[in-house]
Design a protein around this motif. Structure first.
Motif, PDB file in Angstrom:
ATOM      1  N   PHE A   4       1.414   3.378  -3.271  1.00  0.00           N
ATOM      2  CA  PHE A   4       0.162   3.946  -3.774  1.00  0.00           C
ATOM      3  C   PHE A   4      -0.257   5.164  -2.951  1.00  0.00           C
ATOM      4  CE2 PHE A   4       0.290  -0.346  -5.360  1.00  0.00           C
ATOM      5  CZ  PHE A   4      -0.179  -0.227  -6.659  1.00  0.00           C
ATOM      6  N   HIS A   5       0.044   5.145  -1.649  1.00  0.00           N
ATOM      7  CA  HIS A   5      -0.206   6.328  -0.818  1.00  0.00           C
ATOM      8  C   HIS A   5       0.769   7.445  -1.163  1.00  0.00           C
ATOM      9  CE1 HIS A   5      -3.412   5.083   1.774  1.00  0.00           C
ATOM     10  NE2 HIS A   5      -2.768   4.037   2.241  1.00  0.00           N
ATOM     11  N   TYR A  44       0.034   4.380   5.767  1.00  0.00           N
ATOM     12  CA  TYR A  44      -0.074   5.782   5.365  1.00  0.00           C
ATOM     13  C   TYR A  44       1.010   6.629   6.034  1.00  0.00           C
ATOM     14  CZ  TYR A  44      -2.033  10.401   4.527  1.00  0.00           C
ATOM     15  OH  TYR A  44      -2.204  11.708   4.138  1.00  0.00           O
ATOM     16  N   GLY A  75       0.054  -1.919  -9.977  1.00  0.00           N
ATOM     17  CA  GLY A  75      -1.372  -1.583  -9.982  1.00  0.00           C
ATOM     18  C   GLY A  75      -2.110  -2.194 -11.155  1.00  0.00           C
ATOM     19  N   THR A 123       5.009   1.289  -9.319  1.00  0.00           N
ATOM     20  CA  THR A 123       3.654   1.343  -8.758  1.00  0.00           C
ATOM     21  C   THR A 123       2.603   1.102  -9.837  1.00  0.00           C
ATOM     22  OG1 THR A 123       4.447   2.944  -7.130  1.00  0.00           O
ATOM     23  CG2 THR A 123       2.066   2.740  -7.389  1.00  0.00           C
ATOM     24  N   ILE A 124       2.808   1.718 -10.996  1.00  0.00           N
ATOM     25  CA  ILE A 124       1.852   1.540 -12.093  1.00  0.00           C
ATOM     26  C   ILE A 124       1.868   0.096 -12.590  1.00  0.00           C
ATOM     27  CG2 ILE A 124       1.397   2.165 -14.505  1.00  0.00           C
ATOM     28  CD1 ILE A 124       2.304   5.033 -13.723  1.00  0.00           C
ATOM     29  N   TYR A 178      -2.489   7.606  -5.158  1.00  0.00           N
ATOM     30  CA  TYR A 178      -3.461   6.737  -5.816  1.00  0.00           C
ATOM     31  C   TYR A 178      -4.474   6.171  -4.823  1.00  0.00           C
ATOM     32  CZ  TYR A 178      -0.448   6.889  -9.936  1.00  0.00           C
ATOM     33  OH  TYR A 178       0.291   7.301 -11.024  1.00  0.00           O
ATOM     34  N   TYR A 179      -4.099   6.100  -3.553  1.00  0.00           N
ATOM     35  CA  TYR A 179      -5.032   5.671  -2.508  1.00  0.00           C
ATOM     36  C   TYR A 179      -5.393   6.882  -1.662  1.00  0.00           C
ATOM     37  CZ  TYR A 179      -4.017   0.661  -3.272  1.00  0.00           C
ATOM     38  OH  TYR A 179      -3.895  -0.597  -3.804  1.00  0.00           O
ATOM     39  N   MET A 207      -3.853   4.818 -16.826  1.00  0.00           N
ATOM     40  CA  MET A 207      -2.620   4.256 -16.289  1.00  0.00           C
ATOM     41  C   MET A 207      -1.726   3.713 -17.402  1.00  0.00           C
ATOM     42  SD  MET A 207      -2.523   4.774 -13.088  1.00  0.00           S
ATOM     43  CE  MET A 207      -3.561   6.231 -13.100  1.00  0.00           C
ATOM     44  N   LEU A 214      -5.386  -3.173  -9.325  1.00  0.00           N
ATOM     45  CA  LEU A 214      -5.603  -2.366  -8.126  1.00  0.00           C
ATOM     46  C   LEU A 214      -6.222  -1.003  -8.442  1.00  0.00           C
ATOM     47  CD1 LEU A 214      -2.253  -3.105  -6.240  1.00  0.00           C
ATOM     48  CD2 LEU A 214      -4.456  -4.273  -6.041  1.00  0.00           C
ATOM     49  N   PHE A 215      -6.177  -0.608  -9.703  1.00  0.00           N
ATOM     50  CA  PHE A 215      -6.793   0.656 -10.094  1.00  0.00           C
ATOM     51  C   PHE A 215      -8.243   0.405 -10.513  1.00  0.00           C
ATOM     52  CE2 PHE A 215      -2.264   1.371 -11.494  1.00  0.00           C
ATOM     53  CZ  PHE A 215      -1.932   2.251 -10.466  1.00  0.00           C
ATOM     54  N   ASP A 257       0.806  -1.213   0.000  1.00  0.00           N
ATOM     55  CA  ASP A 257       0.000   0.000   0.000  1.00  0.00           C
ATOM     56  C   ASP A 257       0.846   1.273   0.000  1.00  0.00           C
ATOM     57  OD1 ASP A 257      -2.253  -1.546   0.048  1.00  0.00           O
ATOM     58  OD2 ASP A 257      -2.768  -1.155   2.138  1.00  0.00           O
TER      59      ASP A 257
END
Length: 309
Positions: free
Chosen positions: A192-193, A213, A243, A239-240, A197-198, A257, A248-249, A189
């Motif tokens: 993405f934080h 986070y 994801g 990350t992309i 993205y999150y 993306m 995940l997106f 996670d």
């Protein structure tokens, strides 16, 4: 009610309120009864928005406890944090270290991290997390790699530090590639934080989500430094890829993306790994966690990321 009972009642009330103004008022009342009450000083440090005042409260709290421990020692080793004063001292040290770090006083922050690590052999505090983050801030990349080799067990802060250090030292080679996926695997996670993205966790989020986070916010500036766009693109590319690979997106964002992946030069790699994973007969019934695990395994075993090469 005697003074001791009155202080305990005020502290209990302060710990049980979510209102900063109420907490400050109660803590200051405690200090009227006992000007060296460390718990009240730490509470005041938690609610003040003035950095200099926060540091002053915490420095004072540490001095008081250090003086007490000179005359009445606290058990050392694993037992230190089991002692009320030991835990309170560690809490004050940790807050002080992060406060110094926030103000750019890296040498002082590093010293607090070292002291905290000495009292915390089982790594119950954030001493080592702060230690590695400060080394990055001081551009001590070789030291990060050296210290990481001594760790008996990996943990997210060390792994992110090692991934950044490996890229800084050797660029987008295999050492950095392996280190990146090891960092992602420790807590998927976090990247993405970092990239937004999150969403930020809500007040009722579980502890694990809050920790992810917090770690992301601590390492955001280290990854997304303005003076090294290649490093930022390295994180973004990884990350992309993850994801897209693990779905995940939101589905409506997939094309967006892929456009970003194309801009980073990894669109073909993204499509390749998506095809490989989606062709699995069980892919449609896997949980999110299972998809992430399978994606990370495939990504780490190949060579799909070439950003900055």
């Amino acid at each position: 009610m005697n003074t001791t009972d009155r202080i305990e009642a005020l502290l209990d009330e302060a710990y049980n309120t979510d209102d900063p103004e109420t907490m400050e008022r109660l803590a200051r009342q405690v200090l009227k009864h006992d000007k060296e009450n460390v718990e009240a000083l730490v509470l005041l440090a938690d609610v003040t928005e003035d950095s200099a005042e926060k540091i002053a409260f915490l420095e004072r709290a540490c001095r008081i406890l250090e003086k007490e421990m000179e005359t009445d020692p606290v058990p050392q080793g694993d037992a230190f944090l089991d002692d009320d004063r030991g835990m309170l001292y560690a809490a004050a040290l940790q807050r002080l270290g992060f406060s110094y770090f926030s103000e750019g006083e890296n040498e002082k922050a590093l010293e607090m991290a070292r002291v905290l690590m000495e009292y915390d052999p089982e790594q119950q505090t954030l001493g080592k997390t702060l230690f590695y983050r400060i080394l990055l801030e001081m551009n001590e990349f070789g030291r990060v790699l050296e210290e990481s080799l001594k760790e008996p067990e990996p943990f997210p802060a060390m792994l992110h530090s090692r991934a950044i250090a490996a890229f800084k030292i050797s660029g987008a080679g295999m050492p950095a590639y392996r280190a990146l996926w090891e960092a992602f695997s420790a807590d998927p996670d976090v990247p993405f934080h970092i990239l937004g993205y999150y969403n930020e966790p809500t007040d009722d989020a579980d502890e694990e989500e809050l920790e992810s986070y917090s770690l992301a916010m601590l390492f955001e500036d280290a990854w997304l430094t303005e003076c090294d766009t290649n490093l930022a693109n390295w994180l973004a590319g990884g990350t992309i890829l993850l994801g897209l690979a693990a779905s995940l997106f939101p589905s409506e964002n997939t094309e967006k993306m892929l456009v970003l992946a194309d801009a980073l030069g990894i669109a073909d790699a993204a499509e390749d790994i998506m095809v490989k994973l989606e062709s699995r007969t069980d892919w449609g019934v896997l949980s999110k966690e299972e998809r992430i695990k399978a994606s990370l395994k495939l990504l780490s075993e190949g060579r799909f990321l070439h950003v900055g090469s």
